[in-house]
Scaffold this active site. Structure first.
Site, PDB file in Angstrom:
ATOM      1  N   ASP A 120       0.846  -1.187   0.000  1.00 28.81           N
ATOM      2  CA  ASP A 120       0.000   0.000   0.000  1.00 28.81           C
ATOM      3  C   ASP A 120       0.880   1.234   0.000  1.00 28.81           C
ATOM      4  OD1 ASP A 120      -1.853   1.955   0.364  1.00 28.81           O
ATOM      5  OD2 ASP A 120      -2.707   1.141   2.205  1.00 28.81           O
ATOM      6  N   ASP A 318      -2.603   6.976  -5.501  1.00 27.32           N
ATOM      7  CA  ASP A 318      -2.849   5.917  -4.524  1.00 27.32           C
ATOM      8  C   ASP A 318      -3.026   4.576  -5.225  1.00 27.32           C
ATOM      9  OD1 ASP A 318      -3.534   4.846  -1.883  1.00 27.32           O
ATOM     10  OD2 ASP A 318      -5.560   4.657  -2.702  1.00 27.32           O
TER      11      ASP A 318
END
Length: 438
Positions: A120, A318
């Site tokens: 992530d 992201d």
């Protein structure tokens, strides 16, 4: 399998590799594909992943579930950005980290225990469920079987870098909260092996207890910029540089790559400066100056794209959000021009959070994100999603939900697919180049 079944949102998370997956005879799934500082990236629903759903959902159900999880992800990012607006609880127990999106192989301990770790880019500290954990899944890292495992004491400098640190006897511990759930971990050190690179004494959270429905079943590895992230702990090895290439949903292999360090990174690539939010330095903020639909730069109020460390406003890249979300003034400008170019006479339908869908064939206009120093023109497959039968086509973007920080624009992983995204922290820049990620 539905065309969008691989697009379930979340962030890159850590999962234990099932025995069948470890022995997968397909050479495309072999660990030998990890070499040097390059790791093969799998989508969670790729043939090499043990986490594929047993029963595929319909295309419509897939889209609706993905949108729901994306909204939860946006709530998470809003909290990281330092937004002052309260975060509304997530309905039906859907939380941001129940489903990973892209995963890589890693080995932890001595002798090594193989895990599938999803990465992530908006998180820092790693955590892994360990033996004895209360509330964890059955697949855990057994620290008792490793000769290099070590607990970190309260006086160690790493303890001050952990989120919400405390002391349990002489061991440093920390708690992380997601929605109504908590993760209690002991700060520990262990050897992490990524491809051929061994990283000794890697600091991470060894989960001891979890509560609530939003706890990640197998943990998290962060590629943010905080002190406990992979980049910060491997500065000498990787020079705080990495790139990733995410495969598109039409890829038969559903595999891309994560390239750690400066070696082998693309030379012909355009960059945009990375911006820093002191309240949350982990997020990769960039300057999005304008958006072009077809040949027209749409009219977006400057405030909708402006960067503000105080409010968390601006644009982030992201890896864990699936569909790009724009603040309402920016999204409406893009959507309205998209509809105009497709043709005003064609009826527009909706599907969940997507408000621009068509059941007739359309000519899809290009969309270009215009950053400082570079433009990113999306191929058609990154602009729209299509049902398996091709009967429905939707613009694969949406406005930020009303119940999250509405000042944050998120460039999501569907729009990044089949691009090499390069993060160069020492030079404070982010590069993007077109690449087929298979």
């Amino acid at each position: 399998m539905a065309a969008l079944s691989y697009l379930f949102s979340l962030s890159f998370l850590c999962f234990s590799l099932a025995a069948q997956a470890l022995n997968n005879p397909d050479p495309k799934c072999s660990a030998t594909n990890d070499h040097g500082s390059n790791l093969q990236v799998f989508h969670v629903y790729s043939p090499c992943s043990p986490f594929r759903p047993a029963k595929p959902l319909s295309w419509e159900e897939d889209v609706l579930q993905t949108l729901a999880k994306d909204q939860a992800r946006l709530q998470f990012l809003a909290s990281l950005a330092g937004a002052k607006k309260s975060i509304v609880p997530i309905a039906s127990g859907r939380q941001i980290i129940q489903s990973p999106t892209y995963i890589v192989r890693a080995k932890i301990g001595t002798p090594p225990q193989t895990l599938l770790m999803a990465v992530d880019t908006s998180s820092d500290a790693a955590w892994v469920p360990c033996n004895g954990c209360v509330g964890c899944s059955s697949n855990v890292f057994n620290s008792l079987k490793s000769t290099t495992f070590k607990s970190i004491g309260c006086g160690a400098p790493q303890c001050k870098q952990a989120p919400n640190p405390s002391c349990l006897g002489s061991t440093c511990s920390f708690n992380v909260t997601y929605g109504g759930s908590t993760i209690a971990s002991n700060l520990s050190q262990e050897t992490f092996t990524l491809a051929n690179d061994a990283v000794p004494a890697y600091t991470f959270g060894c989960i001891q207890k979890t509560t609530g429905s939003s706890v990640p079943p197998q943990g998290l590895l962060g590629l943010g910029r905080g002190p406990l992230s992979l980049l910060s702990q491997t500065q000498n090895l990787y020079q705080s540089t990495f790139s990733y290439c995410l495969p598109g949903y039409k890829s038969l292999n559903f595999s891309g790559s994560l390239r750690l360090g400066t070696v082998g990174q693309p030379i012909r690539i355009k960059y945009t400066p990375l911006l820093k939010n002191p309240r949350r330095s982990s997020l990769y903020y960039v300057n999005l100056n304008a958006i072009r639909v077809g040949r027209r730069i749409v009219d977006i109020p400057p405030a909708a794209l402006a960067f503000s460390p105080t409010t968390g406003a601006g644009t982030v890249i992201d890896s864990g959000t699936v569909f790009t979300r724009l603040v309402t003034p920016a999204y409406e400008a893009v959507r309205n021009e998209f509809r105009r170019r497709v043709g005003r006479k064609l009826p527009v339908t909706s599907l969940g959070g997507f408000d621009t869908c068509y059941t007739a064939p359309i000519v899809v206009p290009t969309i270009t994100f215009m950053f400082s120093g570079m433009n990113m023109t999306l191929p058609i497959e990154n602009v729209v999603i299509r049902s398996t039968a091709g009967s429905t086509t939707c613009l694969a973007m949406a406005a930020a939900p009303d119940n999250v920080n509405s000042v944050l624009n998120v460039i999501a992983n569907m729009q990044q697919q089949n691009h090499r995204v390069l993060i160069d922290v020492p030079n404070s820049r982010l590069g993007v180049a077109r690449e087929t990620c298979t």
